[in-house]
Design a protein around this motif. Structure first.
Motif, PDB file in Angstrom:
ATOM      1  N   SER A 105     -40.058  64.666  25.421  1.00 38.66           N
ATOM      2  CA  SER A 105     -39.699  63.291  25.772  1.00 38.66           C
ATOM      3  C   SER A 105     -40.895  62.361  25.633  1.00 38.66           C
ATOM      4  O   SER A 105     -42.041  62.812  25.559  1.00 38.66           O
ATOM      5  N   SER A 107     -41.874  58.224  27.173  1.00 42.97           N
ATOM      6  CA  SER A 107     -41.415  57.106  28.006  1.00 42.97           C
ATOM      7  C   SER A 107     -41.970  55.790  27.462  1.00 42.97           C
ATOM      8  O   SER A 107     -43.125  55.707  27.052  1.00 42.97           O
ATOM      9  N   GLU A 135     -38.588  53.820  30.837  1.00 45.79           N
ATOM     10  CA  GLU A 135     -37.382  54.584  30.501  1.00 45.79           C
ATOM     11  C   GLU A 135     -37.823  55.798  29.674  1.00 45.79           C
ATOM     12  O   GLU A 135     -38.636  55.676  28.760  1.00 45.79           O
ATOM     13  N   ARG A 136     -37.263  56.961  30.006  1.00 45.02           N
ATOM     14  CA  ARG A 136     -37.622  58.192  29.303  1.00 45.02           C
ATOM     15  C   ARG A 136     -36.585  58.487  28.227  1.00 45.02           C
ATOM     16  O   ARG A 136     -35.380  58.365  28.449  1.00 45.02           O
ATOM     17  N   TYR A 137     -37.069  58.877  27.038  1.00 48.30           N
ATOM     18  CA  TYR A 137     -36.193  59.193  25.910  1.00 48.30           C
ATOM     19  C   TYR A 137     -36.476  60.610  25.453  1.00 48.30           C
ATOM     20  O   TYR A 137     -37.631  61.002  25.256  1.00 48.30           O
ATOM     21  N   ASN A 138     -35.409  61.399  25.274  1.00 45.91           N
ATOM     22  CA  ASN A 138     -35.553  62.782  24.816  1.00 45.91           C
ATOM     23  C   ASN A 138     -35.923  62.803  23.339  1.00 45.91           C
ATOM     24  O   ASN A 138     -35.423  61.994  22.554  1.00 45.91           O
ATOM     25  N   THR A 139     -36.785  63.736  22.972  1.00 44.92           N
ATOM     26  CA  THR A 139     -37.212  63.900  21.582  1.00 44.92           C
ATOM     27  C   THR A 139     -37.173  65.373  21.205  1.00 44.92           C
ATOM     28  O   THR A 139     -37.138  66.246  22.071  1.00 44.92           O
ATOM     29  N   VAL A 147     -34.307  55.180  19.041  1.00 45.38           N
ATOM     30  CA  VAL A 147     -34.607  54.773  20.410  1.00 45.38           C
ATOM     31  C   VAL A 147     -34.332  53.277  20.545  1.00 45.38           C
ATOM     32  O   VAL A 147     -34.963  52.461  19.885  1.00 45.38           O
ATOM     33  N   SER A 148     -33.362  52.941  21.393  1.00 48.83           N
ATOM     34  CA  SER A 148     -33.040  51.540  21.663  1.00 48.83           C
ATOM     35  C   SER A 148     -33.721  51.137  22.967  1.00 48.83           C
ATOM     36  O   SER A 148     -33.398  51.649  24.032  1.00 48.83           O
ATOM     37  N   LEU A 149     -34.693  50.229  22.858  1.00 47.42           N
ATOM     38  CA  LEU A 149     -35.432  49.784  24.044  1.00 47.42           C
ATOM     39  C   LEU A 149     -34.695  48.613  24.689  1.00 47.42           C
ATOM     40  O   LEU A 149     -35.234  47.523  24.854  1.00 47.42           O
TER      41      LEU A 149
END
Length: 200
Positions: A105, A107, A135-139, A147-149
């Motif tokens: 992830s 962030s 906001e944390r995004y899985n990778t 990834v939409s911020l």
């Protein structure tokens, strides 16, 4: 150097007025007119050269600065604006992120000391995000993830007359707490356009 030039010009003008039979004010007026035209021509040449330098160096082109490029690559899909009223809205970036290391992830957003998420327009106005937390995004290592911020990471209350955002700064934190700031520069804003694949 400029003062010496002005002094020489004034002395030449005075000498010309005394030498010729034409009234002094007419001679001086002609000289001032010539000087004025020369200054205008020089100013236009400097402005033109400055524009060419910007074109060659890409000074006003969209650009992404990623200090963590050894960990992940990032590409801007676009910057989008959602209207919240007739004249204002929130803006957000959509990225393509490819993790190069074994990190599950990443962030974006928030504030970590001086590493703050904020935007700055050409008039010097700062914009904060809707929410204050990251906001944390899985990778997945080796895979591209969109990834939409948006939502809490949208910059709020941006006038819709702003069509290019010169600076968008995002604090970025990895799993090991390494924190840097990723910067998006000179990003055109697509107001009320839905990004591909994003649901209403």
């Amino acid at each position: 150097m400029m003062k010496n030039r002005k002094l020489k010009i004034a002395m030449l003008a005075l000498g010309a007025m005394m030498t010729f039979g034409t009234p002094a004010h007419a001679q001086f007026g002609k000289l001032l007119d010539k000087v004025g035209r020369a200054v205008d021509k020089a100013s236009k040449a400097v402005e033109s050269a400055s524009q060419k330098v910007d074109e060659v160096t890409g000074a006003n082109q969209p650009k992404l600065i990623n200090p963590l490029s050894n960990v992940f690559t990032a590409e801007v899909v676009g910057v989008y604006g959602r209207s919240t009223s007739e004249n204002y809205g929130n803006i957000y970036a959509v990225l393509k992120v490819k993790m190069l290391k074994n990190q599950q992830s990443v962030s974006f957003g928030g504030k970590y000391g001086s590493k703050e998420t904020q935007a700055l327009d050409a008039d010097g106005n700062f914009y904060k995000t809707v929410g204050s937390l990251a906001e944390r995004y899985n990778t997945v290592e080796g895979m591209v993830v969109k990834v939409s911020l948006g939502d809490n990471l949208e910059f709020k209350d941006v006038p819709k007359k702003v069509t290019v955002m010169p600076v968008m700064r995002y604090a970025v934190r990895l799993q090991d707490y390494t924190t840097e700031v990723m910067v998006l520069q000179n990003m055109p804003i697509q107001w009320d356009v839905q990004p591909d694949g994003e649901q209403q």
